[in-house]
Design a protein around this motif. Structure first.
Motif, PDB file in Angstrom:
ATOM      1  N   GLY A   1      86.123  40.751  23.357  1.00  0.00           N
ATOM      2  CA  GLY A   1      84.832  41.669  23.231  1.00  0.00           C
ATOM      3  C   GLY A   1      85.534  42.925  22.413  1.00  0.00           C
ATOM      4  N   THR A   2      84.863  44.024  23.046  1.00  0.00           N
ATOM      5  CA  THR A   2      85.471  45.396  22.455  1.00  0.00           C
ATOM      6  C   THR A   2      86.976  45.700  22.880  1.00  0.00           C
ATOM      7  N   SER A   3      87.083  45.326  24.019  1.00  0.00           N
ATOM      8  CA  SER A   3      88.735  45.526  24.174  1.00  0.00           C
ATOM      9  C   SER A   3      89.562  44.782  23.090  1.00  0.00           C
TER      10      SER A   3
ATOM     11  N   SER B   1      91.418  45.497  29.408  1.00  0.00           N
ATOM     12  CA  SER B   1      90.141  45.107  29.890  1.00  0.00           C
ATOM     13  C   SER B   1      89.781  46.334  30.757  1.00  0.00           C
ATOM     14  N   GLN B   2      88.510  46.746  30.055  1.00  0.00           N
ATOM     15  CA  GLN B   2      87.615  47.988  30.887  1.00  0.00           C
ATOM     16  C   GLN B   2      87.744  47.661  32.203  1.00  0.00           C
ATOM     17  N   SER B   3      87.018  46.578  32.573  1.00  0.00           N
ATOM     18  CA  SER B   3      86.827  46.033  33.826  1.00  0.00           C
ATOM     19  C   SER B   3      87.936  45.653  34.628  1.00  0.00           C
TER      20      SER B   3
ATOM     21  N   THR C   1      87.487  40.722  33.683  1.00  0.00           N
ATOM     22  CA  THR C   1      87.253  39.459  32.815  1.00  0.00           C
ATOM     23  C   THR C   1      88.103  38.225  33.024  1.00  0.00           C
TER      24      THR C   1
ATOM     25  N   VAL D   1      75.911  48.529  29.473  1.00  0.00           N
ATOM     26  CA  VAL D   1      76.443  47.486  29.365  1.00  0.00           C
ATOM     27  C   VAL D   1      77.555  47.342  27.768  1.00  0.00           C
ATOM     28  N   ALA D   2      77.245  47.863  27.039  1.00  0.00           N
ATOM     29  CA  ALA D   2      78.072  48.306  25.586  1.00  0.00           C
ATOM     30  C   ALA D   2      79.224  49.008  25.900  1.00  0.00           C
ATOM     31  N   ALA D   3      80.279  48.957  25.813  1.00  0.00           N
ATOM     32  CA  ALA D   3      81.492  49.619  26.125  1.00  0.00           C
ATOM     33  C   ALA D   3      81.568  50.439  25.032  1.00  0.00           C
TER      34      ALA D   3
ATOM     35  N   GLU E   1      74.837  43.954  19.396  1.00  0.00           N
ATOM     36  CA  GLU E   1      74.409  43.526  20.933  1.00  0.00           C
ATOM     37  C   GLU E   1      73.336  44.386  21.487  1.00  0.00           C
TER      38      GLU E   1
ATOM     39  N   LYS F   1      78.582  46.683  18.278  1.00  0.00           N
ATOM     40  CA  LYS F   1      77.914  47.406  19.212  1.00  0.00           C
ATOM     41  C   LYS F   1      76.444  47.227  18.617  1.00  0.00           C
TER      42      LYS F   1
HETATM   43  C1  F6R Z   1      80.822  45.133  24.439  1.00  0.00           C
HETATM   44  C2  F6R Z   1      81.338  44.745  25.670  1.00  0.00           C
HETATM   45  C3  F6R Z   1      82.261  43.433  25.709  1.00  0.00           C
HETATM   46  C4  F6R Z   1      83.491  43.612  26.572  1.00  0.00           C
HETATM   47  C5  F6R Z   1      84.219  42.400  26.862  1.00  0.00           C
HETATM   48  C6  F6R Z   1      85.415  42.661  27.520  1.00  0.00           C
HETATM   49  O1  F6R Z   1      80.182  46.133  24.302  1.00  0.00           O
HETATM   50  O2  F6R Z   1      81.637  45.706  26.374  1.00  0.00           O
HETATM   51  O3  F6R Z   1      82.622  42.704  24.637  1.00  0.00           O
HETATM   52  O4  F6R Z   1      84.296  44.524  25.925  1.00  0.00           O
HETATM   53  O5  F6R Z   1      83.260  41.676  27.812  1.00  0.00           O
HETATM   54  O6  F6R Z   1      85.128  43.268  28.798  1.00  0.00           O
HETATM   55  P1  F6R Z   1      86.664  44.026  29.417  1.00  0.00           P
HETATM   56  O7  F6R Z   1      87.126  45.137  28.527  1.00  0.00           O
HETATM   57  O8  F6R Z   1      86.002  44.459  30.793  1.00  0.00           O
HETATM   58  O9  F6R Z   1      87.581  42.987  29.656  1.00  0.00           O
END
Ligand code: F6R
Length: 597
Positions: A290-292, A335-337, A340, A386-388, A477, A474
């Motif tokens: 995704g965004t990452s 990965s933000q979280s 994933t 939810v949107a990064a 979504e 962005k």
């Molecule tokens: C879009 C968004 C998703 C995440 C994707 C990966 O705005 O947030 O596309 O980027 O699900 O998530 P992480 O970065 O947490 O691995």
């Protein structure tokens, strides 16, 4: 996906569970439910948001309980499929995040034994399995049941005959325990706990936890005690509130300058990036979703430009199914979280191939940090929308730092050039702020280009091609406008057929190595009658001759231009979605943390 929370204490459980659950709603919001152990087991659930559940809740009293907010995987979002699920006796309740992979075999066997299933979910097989093992000790029954389960889970389980106890367990889905005097909590994520405690213990894979008001006991799946020191969380409750903004997304876009500053803090002077050193590898592979993944694609340009190291980017969900290159690249997982599932799977695959792995994540103690050789944290703060947004930019900042470190370590970047680039990095919070100052104008442009649009095409080239991809993601979504990004040079090879006077074009035409070519591409588009909104470099007097409107961003060396451009595109998407009346922080069908493959 899904959020779970459990409570064992001396206060009424229901308000605590509902409040915590709302702070997990970003993880899924198609249905929700709660189970309270009082004089008996009481369960309530409903389709829709947590607020819908809350509106119809009966009085439920008890000081032990669990709750769940769902993002459906097996079984449609409905009241009956909502968690918690109960066994045949109606005494055991279970909330689950993850997927029980062998559920159909388990279900068949349990049905043959006489268990009656009421839902289409994978989870229900687990609650009946626990029932089958129950002989007066819930902890033992859960432990025995989990020996038979394949798949991912974070669970919370209660039994009507065992008030004051919540059993939790984890495998490949996040679970954290909160500790406070006379009460304990478990949750999928820290925001659910912040109101009550900053003292947490992370549960690891194949571990269980028994919550009682007196404390939490960690054990492995064989019942052996696990000792782990609690950690202090630095996020506070304010981080989990909207702070006067209409949506978390807008608040978080406005936090971008701070996210950049924090991510740079203490790392620039000596380029000390959490002990990272460029080791003996010939190339870099960036892997994410995704965004990452878009940050990973930008990272390829950053690393090649600054460090002169060959780099490539790959989707985590695809990486695992390709043949590894013989040269064993350094694999950087973004990965933000940090939770994933596809990215975690890719990390495991990279290690299996003998590659060194480096994580870039925003969440301390996340699974990705544990599954990789080294971790560098973005310090963007809690992201709930939810949107990064701010975390994407913070990922870019870490990539700049890594590239600088690599360049210096390998001698491909001179000291003076590194100092010059560091100064540019220091200026990025200001550059992001300058774009935020344009918000009113961007809102008007979003009204003009995004409010009525059915389709939108984003164009970029070179380092800003992935930024165009991110801008389109962005918009699609959160506003549900069909948006596509193209490398502008590719237009004439097919997509140009789609361009009409009704298709707005959002083009990135800043001062980068492809600027002149980009302008020619915009000429091709303008000739087809399309309206063009460009993100351009401030002071560029030529660009307005080629396009209808311009969002100006500060002039920077091209390698840094993705930072202000991203902020402009985030604001554009946000305002387009807001004007269209979309549920910005909770877009349909999505969830923030995707813990299933
Ligand atoms: C879009 C968004 C998703 C995440 C994707 C990966 O705005 O947030 O596309 O980027 O699900 O998530 P992480 O970065 O947490 O691995």
């Amino acid at each position: 996906m899904c959020g779970i929370i459990g409570y064992a204490g001396r206060r009424e459980a229901l308000p605590i569970l509902l409040d915590g659950l709302k702070r997990l709603e970003y993880r899924g919001y198609d249905s929700a439910g709660v189970a309270i152990v009082g004089s008996a087991l009481q369960v309530a659930k409903d389709k829709g948001f947590i607020a819908d559940l809350e509106a119809h809740l009966p009085a439920m009293h008890g000081t032990t309980g669990l709750a769940h907010t769902r993002w459906a995987t097996h079984g449609a979002p409905s009241k009956v499929n909502a968690h918690p699920h109960t066994d045949c006796t109606g005494k055991i309740a279970l909330a689950h995040n993850g997927i029980i992979e062998n559920y159909s075999g388990l279900r068949e066997r349990l049905e043959e034994q006489g268990h009656v299933f009421r839902t289409e979910t994978d989870t229900e097989s687990l609650v009946h399995l626990i029932e089958a093992h129950y002989r007066g000790d819930l902890e033992a029954a859960v432990r025995e049941a989990l020996q038979e389960v394949r798949g991912s889970y974070a669970i919370a389980v209660v039994h009507a005959d065992e008030p004051g106890r919540v059993i939790g367990a984890r495998n490949e889905s996040p679970l954290v325990v909160g500790l406070a005097p006379d009460e304990t909590f478990l949750a999928s994520d820290v925001p659910a706990l912040l109101k009550h405690t900053d003292k947490v213990v992370y549960v690891m894979d194949k571990e269980m936890v028994v919550l009682t008001p007196e404390g939490a006991a960690l054990r492995d799946l064989q019942g052996k005690t696990v000792q782990r020191e609690p950690q202090r969380i630095t996020w506070n409750l304010e981080d989990a509130e909207k702070g006067g903004f209409e949506h978390f997304m807008l608040k978080e876009i406005h936090e971008t300058p701070k996210a950049i500053q924090e991510t740079l803090l203490g790392r620039l002077a000596n380029l000390e990036v959490d002990g990272f050193r460029a080791e003996d590898f010939g190339s870099v592979k960036l892997v994410a979703c995704g965004t990452s993944y878009h940050a990973a694609l930008v990272g390829k340009y950053i690393i090649e430009e600054i460090a002169k190291v060959p780099a490539s980017a790959e989707l985590a969900s695809e990486y695992r199914y390709t043949q590894g290159a013989a040269d064993r690249p350094l694999v950087i997982l973004l990965s933000q979280s940090g939770e994933t599932a596809d990215t975690l799977g890719a990390a495991r695959e990279a290690r299996r191939r003998g590659c060194k792995t480096l994580a870039i994540t925003n969440v301390t103690g996340s699974s990705l940090a544990r599954e990789t050789d080294k971790t560098i944290y973005t310090r963007a703060g809690l992201e709930i929308g939810v949107a990064a947004t701010k975390t994407f930019v913070a990922q870019l900042i870490v990539l700049y730092l890594i590239a600088l470190r690599m360049g210096l370590d390998r001698g491909t970047l001179g000291y003076e050039e590194a100092e010059r680039l560091k100064d540019e990095l220091r200026s990025l919070p200001r550059a992001a702020l300058a774009v935020l100052d344009e918000e009113d104008a961007i809102r008007d442009l979003a009204a003009s280009y995004g409010k009525e649009a059915r389709d939108a095409y984003y164009l970029g080239r070179h380092v800003n091609y992935p930024v165009a991809m991110e801008g389109a993601l962005k918009l699609k979504e959160i506003s549900y406008v069909h948006a596509e990004a193209y490398a502008a040079g590719e237009l004439k090879h097919g997509p140009l057929a789609l361009i009409t006077k009704d298709t707005p074009i959002i083009a990135i035409a800043v001062d980068d190595p492809t600027y002149e070519k980009m302008r020619s591409n915009l000429g091709e588009v303008a000739a087809r009658g399309a309206r063009i909104l460009a993100v351009g470099t401030e002071g560029d007097r030529e660009l307005p001759k080629y396009v209808d409107d311009v969002i100006p961003v500060p002039r920077l060396p091209w390698v840094f231009s993705p930072v202000p451009v991203s902020v402009a595109l985030m604001l554009f998407a946000y305002h387009a979605a807001r004007l269209r009346g979309c549920p910005i922080d909770k877009p349909r069908n999505l969830a923030k943390s995707v813990t299933v493959e």
